[in-house]
Each structure stands twice: as structure tokens, then as C-alpha cells.
Write an enzyme that holds these catalytic residues in place. Structure first.
Site, PDB file in Angstrom:
ATOM      1  N   GLY A  12       0.829  -1.205   0.000  1.00 29.73           N
ATOM      2  CA  GLY A  12       0.000   0.000   0.000  1.00 29.73           C
ATOM      3  C   GLY A  12       0.859   1.248   0.000  1.00 29.73           C
ATOM      4  CB  ALA A  13       4.330   1.752  -0.811  1.00 32.89           C
ATOM      5  CB  SER A  14       0.391   3.657  -4.657  1.00 36.29           C
ATOM      6  OG  SER A  14      -0.687   3.026  -3.996  1.00 36.29           O
ATOM      7  NE  ARG A  15      -4.428   5.390  -3.164  1.00 32.88           N
ATOM      8  CZ  ARG A  15      -5.540   5.167  -2.499  1.00 32.88           C
ATOM      9  NH1 ARG A  15      -6.020   6.085  -1.693  1.00 32.88           N
ATOM     10  NH2 ARG A  15      -6.165   4.015  -2.642  1.00 32.88           N
ATOM     11  CB  VAL A  65      -2.258  -7.341   0.101  1.00 26.33           C
ATOM     12  CG1 VAL A  65      -1.232  -6.294  -0.289  1.00 26.33           C
ATOM     13  CG2 VAL A  65      -3.544  -6.711   0.594  1.00 26.33           C
ATOM     14  CG  ASN A  91       0.592   1.199   4.840  1.00 22.80           C
ATOM     15  OD1 ASN A  91       0.253   1.900   5.795  1.00 22.80           O
ATOM     16  ND2 ASN A  91       0.289   1.517   3.583  1.00 22.80           N
ATOM     17  CB  SER A 143      -6.323   1.121  13.196  1.00 26.06           C
ATOM     18  OG  SER A 143      -7.185   2.182  13.545  1.00 26.06           O
ATOM     19  CE1 TYR A 156      -9.121   0.416   8.606  1.00 21.85           C
ATOM     20  CE2 TYR A 156      -9.419   1.190  10.853  1.00 21.85           C
ATOM     21  CZ  TYR A 156      -8.691   1.159   9.680  1.00 21.85           C
ATOM     22  OH  TYR A 156      -7.515   1.870   9.596  1.00 21.85           O
ATOM     23  CE  LYS A 160      -6.069  -1.428   9.631  1.00 19.19           C
ATOM     24  NZ  LYS A 160      -4.786  -1.510   8.897  1.00 19.19           N
TER      25      LYS A 160
HETATM   26  P1  NAP Z   1      -4.965   5.180   1.777  1.00 21.74           P
HETATM   27  O1  NAP Z   1      -4.441   6.565   1.613  1.00 21.74           O
HETATM   28  O2  NAP Z   1      -6.399   4.896   1.474  1.00 21.74           O
HETATM   29  O3  NAP Z   1      -4.024   4.202   0.911  1.00 21.74           O
HETATM   30  C1  NAP Z   1      -4.300   2.817   0.918  1.00 21.74           C
HETATM   31  C2  NAP Z   1      -3.149   2.078   0.263  1.00 21.74           C
HETATM   32  O4  NAP Z   1      -3.434   0.678   0.298  1.00 21.74           O
HETATM   33  C3  NAP Z   1      -2.977   2.449  -1.216  1.00 21.74           C
HETATM   34  O5  NAP Z   1      -1.597   2.425  -1.525  1.00 21.74           O
HETATM   35  C4  NAP Z   1      -3.701   1.321  -1.939  1.00 21.74           C
HETATM   36  O6  NAP Z   1      -3.196   1.057  -3.235  1.00 21.74           O
HETATM   37  C5  NAP Z   1      -3.368   0.146  -1.013  1.00 21.74           C
HETATM   38  N1  NAP Z   1      -4.304  -0.966  -1.173  1.00 21.74           N
HETATM   39  C6  NAP Z   1      -5.647  -0.979  -0.915  1.00 21.74           C
HETATM   40  N2  NAP Z   1      -6.147  -2.196  -1.181  1.00 21.74           N
HETATM   41  C7  NAP Z   1      -5.126  -2.959  -1.624  1.00 21.74           C
HETATM   42  C8  NAP Z   1      -5.023  -4.303  -2.081  1.00 21.74           C
HETATM   43  N3  NAP Z   1      -6.083  -5.131  -2.124  1.00 21.74           N
HETATM   44  N4  NAP Z   1      -3.804  -4.756  -2.473  1.00 21.74           N
HETATM   45  C9  NAP Z   1      -2.724  -3.936  -2.448  1.00 21.74           C
HETATM   46  N5  NAP Z   1      -2.756  -2.667  -2.016  1.00 21.74           N
HETATM   47  C10 NAP Z   1      -3.949  -2.183  -1.621  1.00 21.74           C
HETATM   48  O7  NAP Z   1      -4.747   4.666   3.283  1.00 21.74           O
HETATM   49  P2  NAP Z   1      -3.874   5.268   4.477  1.00 21.74           P
HETATM   50  O8  NAP Z   1      -4.732   6.194   5.229  1.00 21.74           O
HETATM   51  O9  NAP Z   1      -2.546   5.672   4.006  1.00 21.74           O
HETATM   52  O10 NAP Z   1      -3.759   3.969   5.385  1.00 21.74           O
HETATM   53  C11 NAP Z   1      -2.660   3.080   5.321  1.00 21.74           C
HETATM   54  C12 NAP Z   1      -2.807   2.046   6.423  1.00 21.74           C
HETATM   55  O11 NAP Z   1      -2.884   2.713   7.673  1.00 21.74           O
HETATM   56  C13 NAP Z   1      -4.079   1.210   6.298  1.00 21.74           C
HETATM   57  O12 NAP Z   1      -3.819  -0.108   6.719  1.00 21.74           O
HETATM   58  C14 NAP Z   1      -5.026   1.889   7.259  1.00 21.74           C
HETATM   59  O13 NAP Z   1      -5.994   1.022   7.730  1.00 21.74           O
HETATM   60  C15 NAP Z   1      -4.054   2.304   8.353  1.00 21.74           C
HETATM   61  N6  NAP Z   1      -4.540   3.382   9.182  1.00 21.74           N
HETATM   62  C16 NAP Z   1      -4.851   4.591   8.639  1.00 21.74           C
HETATM   63  C17 NAP Z   1      -5.319   5.593   9.469  1.00 21.74           C
HETATM   64  C18 NAP Z   1      -5.650   6.957   8.955  1.00 21.74           C
HETATM   65  O14 NAP Z   1      -6.170   7.769   9.738  1.00 21.74           O
HETATM   66  N7  NAP Z   1      -5.402   7.274   7.692  1.00 21.74           N
HETATM   67  C19 NAP Z   1      -5.485   5.347  10.853  1.00 21.74           C
HETATM   68  C20 NAP Z   1      -5.167   4.111  11.345  1.00 21.74           C
HETATM   69  C21 NAP Z   1      -4.686   3.128  10.512  1.00 21.74           C
HETATM   70  P3  NAP Z   1      -3.792   1.851  -4.548  1.00 21.74           P
HETATM   71  O15 NAP Z   1      -3.338   3.288  -4.406  1.00 21.74           O
HETATM   72  O16 NAP Z   1      -3.140   1.169  -5.687  1.00 21.74           O
HETATM   73  O17 NAP Z   1      -5.273   1.710  -4.469  1.00 21.74           O
END
Ligand code: NAP
Length: 248
Positions: A12-15, A65, A91, A143, A156, A160
């Protein structure tokens, strides 16, 4: 801290958080395998930034994944391209929020498939490599919802919390072989995931954060980089909150 010569897989490293983690590890000298689902251009841009920041090599791999066999093929490809794997950051994650009494089965299954099974898939294929190599570092992104639960996020939060169970169990299995397994539990971090929340939900979240601000992806990346480094060699099975005090 120095990760020169190490190779990291970051899912999940694209964003968002994953991109910040890839770039932070790159700034410490690691080679980075950037795993993404659909955002090919963004993944390529992250690789370019990783090279600018210090990676000798950074490469993007499309992989769902949740697909056990695809994950094995991807790990094999990274190994072949980089000559080994030293660090794994699980991630990739999704959310499909809704109250449990009306939650669609498909929304439960989809979140568990990506967040929990996806983490298992990479752990399963990489931990064998780390044991054979005599060491490795694993960081799983959980999380705060997985620690405390959250109304509207039962699927979710369950995924987690499951990641914490995986983390602690694998940590016990591999600690004697120089492999550490830890989890980071972010609070509300400013990414696409939280930007999709309603204004009302964002304000409600903000009011619960002791630091009175959303976290930045870099806040999480710094904790991950520490846990991936030699400095954290005696830390395993832990869940480190990066949440501005929301869980206090
Ligand atoms: P995000 O901006 O929505 O990015 C999600 C990433 O996961 C993207 O790179 C996406 O790839 C990838 N992804 C989604 N489904 C996938 C799959 N089936 N196979 C491979 N890659 C996949 O999320 P984020 O906020 O950065 O969150 C990253 C992690 O932190 C997640 O596990 C999330 O649950 C956790 N987290 C986030 C928060 C928060 O407040 N943001 C809080 C707690 C935990 P594409 O770009 O190619 O779609």
C-alpha cells in the site's frame, strides 16, 4: 539510523502512510519494493522520490494483497530483483464503514480480506525468508480502532485487532531467530482514507485528539523506521500508538 543495503517491502505504498514509509526508509538508504493495487502512476512517482532520497533501487509491483498466490509471486519477484528481503511493512488497508446491525456481509469480508488476510499473506511468505536468512524486521500497521474498537467500524476494528494477534503470535514464534514483529497503531492521519470522512465525523475525531491535530503520514513513518532499524532490535510483539493521545 541507517538501512544501507537493506531491502524493504512496503504494501500500500502508492499513497498516504505507505508512501511516507517507503520514502522514509529510502532516506535511510534502503532499497524499496513499492506494492500497490491500482495506482500505477502514483507508485511510479513514489519510486522516483525514493531514488532521489537515497534508495539505490526502488521498484513498483502491482499485487492484490488479499491474493495468497499473487503475494507469493510478488515476494519471489522482489527477491529475484533485489537479491533478498530484509524488512516488511504491512500497510495496505481499506475501510467500508457502517453500523454492524446493518452491515453488508460483503463489506465485512472485503475489509477482512485486504487488512487481515493480506497481512497474513505477506507474513507467511516473508517470515520464511527471514528465518532462512537469520534475521528480519516486520512492522504491521494496525489502528487505534483495533485497540479500542470504534462505532461504525466493526469490520475494520476486527481486522486491525486481528493484526495485533498476528503480530504478537508471530513475534513469539520467531524472536529467537533475530526476527522482530511489531505493530503501529495510528490514530487519525491526514490521508485519502480520512479525507473521505464527513466534515462532522472529522470534527468529532479532532475533538478527541489530545494533540488537537490530525497526524501526518510522516509521523507514522518515523515510528516504522525506528522499529525497522537495528536500534529496535530488542523490541518485539509491541503495539506502538501514533495517535496524538487519542487513546489516552
Ligand atoms: P490510503 O491513503 O487509502 O491508501 C491505501 C493504500 O493501500 C494504497 O496504496 C492502496 O493502493 C493500497 N491498497 C488498498 N487495497 C489494496 C489491495 N487489495 N492490495 C494492495 N494494495 C492495496 O490509506 P492510508 O490512510 O494511508 O492507510 C494506510 C494504512 O494505515 C491502512 O492499513 C489503514 O488502515 C491504516 N490506518 C490509517 C489511518 C488513517 O487515519 N489514515 C489510521 C489508522 C490506521 P492503490 O493506491 O493502488 O489503491
Amino acid at each position: 539510523m541507517n538501512l544501507n543495503g537493506k531491502t524493504a517491502i512496503v504494501t500500500g505504498a502508492s499513497r498516504g502512510i505507505g508512501a511516507a514509509v517507503a520514502e522514509r526508509l529510502a532516506s535511510l538508504g534502503a532499497n524499496v519494493a513499492v506494492i500497490y493495487a491500482g495506482s500505477a502512476e502514483r507508485a511510479a512517482a513514489v519510486c522516483a522520490r525514493c531514488r532521489e532520497l537515497g534508495s539505490a533501487a526502488a521498484r513498483a509491483y502491482q499485487c492484490d494483497v488479499a491474493d495468497f498466490d499473487a503475494v507469493k509471486r510478488t515476494v519471489d519477484a522482489v527477491r529475484a530483483d533485489f537479491g533478498g528481503v530484509d524488512l516488511l511493512v504491512n500497510n495496505a488497508g481499506v475501510n467500508r464503514d457502517g453500523l454492524l446491525p446493518t452491515m453488508r456481509e460483503a463489506d465485512f469480508d472485503a475489509v477482512v480480506a485486504v487488512n487481515l488476510k493480506g497481512t497474513f499473506n505477506f507474513l507467511r511468505h516473508c517470515s520464511r525468508l527471514f528465518l532462512r536468512a537469520g534475521g528480519g524486521r516486520i512492522v504491521n500497521i494496525s489502528s487505534v480502532a483495533g485497540v479500542t474498537g470504534n462505532a461504525g467500524q466493526a469490520n475494520y476494528a476486527a481486522s486491525k485487532a486481528g493484526i495485533i494477534g498476528l503480530t504478537k503470535s508471530l513475534a513469539r514464534e520467531v524472536a529467537s531467530r533475530n526476527v522482530t514483529v511489531n505493530a503501529v497503531a495510528p490514530g487519525f492521519i491526514d490521508t485519502d482514507m480520512t479525507r473521505a470522512m464527513s466534515e462532522k465525523a472529522r470534527e468529532a475525531a479532532l475533538s478527541r485528539i489530545a494533540s488537537k491535530r490530525l497526524g501526518r503520514p510522516e509521523d507514522v513513518a518515523n515510528a516504522v523506521a525506528f522499529l525497522a532499524s537495528d536500534a529496535a532490535g530488542y523490541i518485539t510483539g509491541q503495539v506502538i500508538g501514533v495517535d496524538g493521545g487519542i487513546s489516552l
